[in-house]
Design a protein around this motif. Structure first.
Motif, mmCIF file in Angstrom:
data_model
loop_
_atom_site.group_PDB
_atom_site.id
_atom_site.type_symbol
_atom_site.label_atom_id
_atom_site.label_comp_id
_atom_site.label_asym_id
_atom_site.label_seq_id
_atom_site.Cartn_x
_atom_site.Cartn_y
_atom_site.Cartn_z
ATOM 1 N N ALA A 187 0.826 -1.206 0.000
ATOM 2 C CA ALA A 187 0.000 0.000 0.000
ATOM 3 C C ALA A 187 0.862 1.258 0.000
ATOM 4 C CB ALA A 187 -0.941 -0.002 1.212
ATOM 5 N N GLY A 188 1.943 1.261 0.812
ATOM 6 C CA GLY A 188 2.837 2.413 0.833
ATOM 7 C C GLY A 188 3.488 2.660 -0.508
ATOM 8 N N LEU A 189 3.970 1.581 -1.156
ATOM 9 C CA LEU A 189 4.579 1.720 -2.473
ATOM 10 C C LEU A 189 3.572 2.226 -3.499
ATOM 11 C CD1 LEU A 189 6.764 -1.536 -2.619
ATOM 12 C CD2 LEU A 189 7.600 0.823 -2.593
ATOM 13 N N ALA A 190 2.347 1.697 -3.444
ATOM 14 C CA ALA A 190 1.319 2.112 -4.396
ATOM 15 C C ALA A 190 0.945 3.577 -4.203
ATOM 16 C CB ALA A 190 0.077 1.226 -4.245
ATOM 17 N N LEU A 191 0.910 4.030 -2.948
ATOM 18 C CA LEU A 191 0.579 5.436 -2.682
ATOM 19 C C LEU A 191 1.667 6.356 -3.226
ATOM 20 C CD1 LEU A 191 -1.602 7.171 -1.319
ATOM 21 C CD2 LEU A 191 -0.303 7.025 0.801
ATOM 22 N N VAL A 192 2.931 5.969 -3.055
ATOM 23 C CA VAL A 192 4.038 6.751 -3.597
ATOM 24 C C VAL A 192 3.958 6.794 -5.121
ATOM 25 C CG1 VAL A 192 6.550 6.834 -3.891
ATOM 26 C CG2 VAL A 192 5.571 6.358 -1.640
ATOM 27 N N LEU A 193 3.717 5.646 -5.745
ATOM 28 C CA LEU A 193 3.652 5.572 -7.203
ATOM 29 C C LEU A 193 2.501 6.396 -7.757
ATOM 30 C CD1 LEU A 193 4.469 4.354 -9.948
ATOM 31 C CD2 LEU A 193 2.988 2.401 -9.422
ATOM 32 N N ALA A 194 1.309 6.254 -7.171
ATOM 33 C CA ALA A 194 0.129 6.952 -7.693
ATOM 34 C C ALA A 194 0.306 8.461 -7.628
ATOM 35 C CB ALA A 194 -1.113 6.522 -6.918
ATOM 36 N N ASN A 195 0.864 8.951 -6.540
ATOM 37 C CA ASN A 195 0.995 10.397 -6.393
ATOM 38 C C ASN A 195 2.243 10.943 -7.074
ATOM 39 O OD1 ASN A 195 -1.325 11.430 -4.574
ATOM 40 N ND2 ASN A 195 -0.696 9.477 -3.701
ATOM 41 N N GLY A 196 3.258 10.088 -7.241
ATOM 42 C CA GLY A 196 4.361 10.477 -8.105
ATOM 43 C C GLY A 196 3.888 10.649 -9.534
ATOM 44 N N TRP A 197 2.987 9.784 -9.960
ATOM 45 C CA TRP A 197 2.393 9.880 -11.297
ATOM 46 C C TRP A 197 1.561 11.153 -11.433
ATOM 47 C CZ3 TRP A 197 1.337 4.553 -13.720
ATOM 48 C CH2 TRP A 197 1.252 4.658 -15.107
ATOM 49 N N LEU A 198 0.799 11.470 -10.388
ATOM 50 C CA LEU A 198 0.015 12.711 -10.395
ATOM 51 C C LEU A 198 0.933 13.927 -10.529
ATOM 52 C CD1 LEU A 198 -2.552 14.433 -9.959
ATOM 53 C CD2 LEU A 198 -2.220 14.126 -7.491
ATOM 54 N N LEU A 199 2.022 13.939 -9.754
ATOM 55 C CA LEU A 199 2.969 15.050 -9.844
ATOM 56 C C LEU A 199 3.562 15.147 -11.243
ATOM 57 C CD1 LEU A 199 4.572 17.307 -8.448
ATOM 58 C CD2 LEU A 199 6.248 15.570 -7.777
ATOM 59 N N TYR A 200 3.915 14.011 -11.830
ATOM 60 C CA TYR A 200 4.465 14.001 -13.188
ATOM 61 C C TYR A 200 3.469 14.600 -14.177
ATOM 62 C CZ TYR A 200 5.826 12.186 -17.747
ATOM 63 O OH TYR A 200 6.135 12.073 -19.087
ATOM 64 N N ASN A 201 2.206 14.218 -14.064
ATOM 65 C CA ASN A 201 1.189 14.741 -14.981
ATOM 66 C C ASN A 201 1.022 16.251 -14.826
ATOM 67 O OD1 ASN A 201 0.715 12.216 -16.049
ATOM 68 N ND2 ASN A 201 -1.119 11.817 -14.814
#
Length: 439
Positions: A396-410
């Motif tokens: 869950a921690g890894l997924a939260l980092v990935l999802a919001n890193g993706w949001l920041l990238y967008n």
């Protein structure tokens, strides 16, 4: 409502954008905190790690998004122009970002100095914003429900911030206060009095405009914000006075206001004239379904003693409401507001001589869709981690980092697109006598 919008009064794009770009960083920190804390974070809603993660989402993600949205909406929707919006937004941003970081650190470490500095910085930032927004709105008549909702949301923010400062000072030992009762009131005002009232006011404009739906019913538009704050006030008095039955009844009424908003938004969204939902609409639908699920879980725990005794249900309710509900809808709003801001400011820069590219080109649709899937996966893993922490906390921690890193990238992609188009417009306009300068 769209006819009432004054796009020529929009503040500089950097004013709201700095808040939007900051928000994903705090959600990434929340994922990193989950990885660092491990399964112990889910032992109770009162663990320092759980409280710190909650404030990374509320003070770090939700607060900047809603402040940025208000900075953009006040002049456009209400005709309430803040004095020197770029300077004001810079000062507010410079105060609340370190304030939220210090608040998280103070909760984790119980260091009085960190909490005191957090109270000072967050207090200064929110006070500056409230002063600027209040000054802009004081002479504006409440000619439509959105303006009324914006004014009432400022009251909710004021109460939320005041209660939060009291709690922070009580946590560092400065005051002796009933922490748990005050925390419940603070949470209620933060989620309902501030975020929900503001979200409802904004939804009256952005849902029909961006999702091509009919307007919200007139009875809801006129009365929801007043009803939500009135019930919230009565509940707060009952809790503060220690009246068990009135406080329990009124708590149910507060939760019911959330359910009414979520259910009605789903109904309005269902009548969209779009042939196919886009990712932003799916974010809204996910958010409303999660809010309804959180409300249903609250009522179930209130009715079933066996469920109420379990440690998991408040955490499940929190994940559904904060990350599934408010965070999802705010991401959905960002995917409409940011491309619209880019298009609007490019259109103004072109001044009719150079047309701005279509909004859909600002952030690639496939990138938004993929980030939606990543967000859904992170939410599902967080819900699973509440029930089976040993198995799902780290995924869950890894997924939260990935999802919001993706949001920041967008979002950074939108900024890069804006800067590139600014240079293109400047180059195309340079041959004309009335050429526009670069961004």
């Amino acid at each position: 409502m769209q006819a009432l919008l004054s796009f020529d009064q929009a503040p500089p794009i950097a004013a709201p954008l700095r808040f939007f770009l900051t928000a994903p960083l705090f959600a990434i920190l929340a994922g990193m905190l989950l990885l660092w804390s491990g399964p112990e974070l889910f032992a109770s809603r009162w663990t320092p790690s759980a409280l710190a993660m909650t404030h990374l989402i509320t003070a770090g993600f939700m607060l900047p998004v809603m402040l940025g949205a208000m900075i953009q909406i006040l002049p456009v929707v209400a005709g309430a122009n803040m004095p020197r919006p770029l300077l004001m937004s810079s000062l507010v941003h410079a105060a609340i970002v370190p304030g939220a970081l210090l608040l998280t650190a103070g909760i984790l470490t119980s260091q009085p100095l960190a909490l005191q500095l957090a109270v000072l910085l967050l207090g200064i930032g929110i006070a500056l914003f409230l002063g600027a927004a209040g000054h802009a709105l004081v002479s504006v008549r409440s000619t439509n429900p959105t303006i009324q909702g914006l004014k009432l949301a400022l009251i909710g923010l004021s109460v939320t911030a005041g209660l939060g400062m009291l709690l922070a000072m009580a946590r560092d030992g400065s005051f002796a206060l009933p922490i748990r009762q005050l925390t419940s009131i603070h949470l209620g005002w933060g989620l309902v009095g501030w975020n929900l009232v503001l979200l409802a006011a904004v939804a009256l404009v952005v849902v029909p405009m961006f999702q091509i739906t009919p307007p919200f019913p007139a009875w809801f538009a006129r009365g929801f914000s007043w009803a939500a704050l009135s019930v919230l006030c009565l509940w707060s008095i009952a809790v503060g006075a220690g009246w068990p039955w009135p406080s329990a009844f009124l708590a149910g009424a507060v939760v019911l206001t959330v359910a009414v908003f979520a259910a009605l938004t789903l109904r309005v969204q269902h009548r969209s004239r779009r042939a196919r939902f886009d990712a932003s609409q799916h974010f809204w639908r996910l958010a409303m379904l999660c809010l309804l699920a959180a409300c249903a879980l609250w009522f179930a725990a209130d009715s079933l003693p066996a469920l109420a005794e379990r440690q998991e249900w408040p955490l499940l309710c929190g994940v559904l409401a904060l990350l599934g509900g408010f965070m999802s809808v705010m991401i959905g709003m960002l995917y409409k507001i940011v491309p619209f801001l880019v298009w609007l400011h490019l259109q103004n820069l072109g001044d009719g001589r150079v047309m701005a590219p279509n909004m859909n080109k600002v952030i690639a649709t496939r990138q938004v869709d993929r980030q939606l899937y990543a967000h859904v996966v992170s939410l599902a893993l967080l819900l699973a981690a509440v029930i089976w922490p040993e198995w799902f906390t780290y995924p869950a921690g890894l997924a939260l980092v990935l999802a919001n890193g993706w949001l920041l990238y967008n979002l950074l992609t939108a900024v890069a697109f804006y800067r590139y188009q600014c240079l293109q417009i400047a180059a195309q306009s340079s041959a004309t006598p009335a050429a526009q300068g670069p961004c």
